[in-house]
Design a protein around this motif. Structure first.
Motif, short mmCIF file in Angstrom:
data_model
loop_
_atom_site.label_atom_id
_atom_site.label_comp_id
_atom_site.label_asym_id
_atom_site.label_seq_id
_atom_site.Cartn_x
_atom_site.Cartn_y
_atom_site.Cartn_z
N ILE A 197 0.84 -1.21 0.00
CA ILE A 197 0.00 0.00 0.00
C ILE A 197 0.87 1.25 0.00
O ILE A 197 0.67 2.18 -0.79
CB ILE A 197 -0.95 0.00 1.21
N THR B 25 2.59 2.75 -3.11
CA THR B 25 1.75 3.30 -4.17
C THR B 25 0.75 4.35 -3.69
O THR B 25 0.18 5.08 -4.49
CB THR B 25 0.96 2.15 -4.85
N ASP B 26 0.53 4.48 -2.38
CA ASP B 26 -0.67 5.19 -1.92
C ASP B 26 -0.69 6.68 -2.20
O ASP B 26 -1.75 7.30 -2.13
CB ASP B 26 -0.95 4.92 -0.44
N ASP C 227 -10.80 5.28 -1.86
CA ASP C 227 -9.58 4.53 -1.56
C ASP C 227 -9.90 3.60 -0.39
O ASP C 227 -10.16 4.07 0.72
CB ASP C 227 -8.46 5.51 -1.20
N SER D 196 -7.81 1.21 0.78
CA SER D 196 -6.59 0.54 1.23
C SER D 196 -6.49 0.50 2.75
O SER D 196 -6.80 1.45 3.44
CB SER D 196 -5.36 1.23 0.64
N TYR E 295 -3.40 -1.68 -5.14
CA TYR E 295 -2.32 -1.67 -4.17
C TYR E 295 -1.86 -3.09 -3.84
O TYR E 295 -0.68 -3.40 -3.83
CB TYR E 295 -2.78 -1.03 -2.85
#
Length: 365
Positions: free
Chosen positions: A43, A46-47, A325, A327, A352
């Motif tokens: 995560i 890339t977050d 999102d 994640s 992710y």
């Protein structure tokens, strides 16, 4: 900033030091105990990245006419340097678009030129997640960058999601910490110890780093004079990046923002599930044309973490409508919105993490 084309500023002791970019401290993201370390790593890499295909609009503060202090206004030459830097990033062929706007309310990137406030930018989607007010700067240039293209490239690199390369834990840099604190306390930076630690000595957490190698020529790397680095031995005489975008800078950005083509899109039909078959960090793009105007739900399914963003495609551009999102949670990404018959919508989903490869799907219903 990473490098300056003009001469460094002499300190009172006669030594010369470059201007450096001073990042804004952001609290580290916290996860629930049931989120595994591997999932956290996938995560965090890339977050802060944008979904590929996003158009980032940038705005230059102009002083009292737009409600901002006059000290935020830059010269035409400074603005042209930033515009040129955006073009250099775009000319790599990446899938992001950049466009100047005269309306700060529609800009994601809002740029000031306040002298003495350092050069800085929020990183990636922190631009919208943290600096959300249209009256806030998301980027600043604290000295004259009229002939300093590398500074503009560096700050835009942050906006695209790149951290400082010299803080890469894989660099193996061992600092002479007191020498670093002394150098950065001198002009032109005049940093306190906390600022120096955060921007130089602190290592980026390993779970936030993409790849395993250090790039001393990165546009995201500071130059360092001799006497600041103890190890590796090769850097004891300093590090002087070549200037401009390095080959690894280009590779890094193309990895997250590859050029888009018409074949990259999958057509969505109501209540028809579309399977994901992408790797972590990659993206899948969908098109949807409603035949009936009503409220729709667009939702991911499966044990995975995703960022999903919905745009309406117009003749001129893709207009952002909504995003979600999921994640680090036990939820799935979901957008519920009234969509209009005959219009075209684009859904972009970046993955992710997936518990099992290819196990997720997307549906509109």
């Amino acid at each position: 900033m990473a490098k300056k084309t003009s001469k460094p500023t002499p300190s009172e002791g006669g030594a010369t030091h470059p201007h450096y970019c001073s990042m804004i401290p952001i609290p580290e993201r916290q996860f629930e105990p049931d989120v595994s370390p591997n999932r956290q790593r996938m995560i965090l890499v890339t977050d802060r990245k944008w979904v590929n295909g996003t158009k980032l609009k940038y705005y230059f503060f102009n002083g009292p006419s737009d409600g901002s202090p006059s000290s935020w206004k830059g010269t035409t030459a400074q603005k042209n340097t930033v515009i040129q830097a955006f073009k250099i990033w775009k000319d790599l062929g990446i899938g992001l678009e950049f466009e100047e706007t005269n309306d700060k309310n529609e800009a994601q990137v809002r740029i000031g030129f306040k002298r003495g406030d350092g050069a800085w930018s929020y990183v990636g989607r922190d631009v919208i997640d943290i600096a959300s007010s249209p009256n806030e700067r998301t980027m600043n240039f604290g000295w004259d960058i009229s002939n300093d293209l590398d500074t503009a490239l560096h700050e835009i690199g942050h906006t695209l999601g790149a951290p400082h390369e010299h803080q890469n834990p894989n660099a193996g840099i061992v600092w002479d910490e007191e020498a670093v604190y002394t150098a950065l306390a001198a002009p032109p930076n005049r940093w306190d110890r906390q600022t120096t630690f955060f921007n130089i000595i602190r290592k980026i957490p390993a779970n936030e780093v993409q790849g395993s190698t250090h790039d001393p020529n990165s546009i995201m790397h500071y130059p360092f004079e001799a006497g600041l680095i103890l190890e590796p031995v090769a850097y004891r005489n300093g590090i002087n990046p070549a200037g401009g975008l390095s080959s690894k800078d280009k590779e890094f950005m193309k990895q997250f923002y590859p050029p888009l083509t018409t074949s990259d899109y999958t057509e969505l039909k109501v209540s028809a599930s579309q399977l994901f078959n992408i790797k972590a960090g990659e993206q899948k793009n969908f098109r949807f044309k409603p035949t009936v105007s009503r409220k729709y739900t667009i939702e991911t399914f499966g044990r995975m973490d995703t960022l999903m963003v919905l745009f309406e495609k117009t003749a001129a551009e893709e207009v952002y409508l909504a995003g979600d999102d999921d994640s680090g949670t036990g939820l799935n990404s979901k957008i519920q919105l009234r969509l209009i018959q005959g219009r075209e919508y684009v859904i972009r989903v970046r993955l992710y993490y997936a518990e099992v490869a290819g196990s997720g799907s997307l549906m509109v219903y």
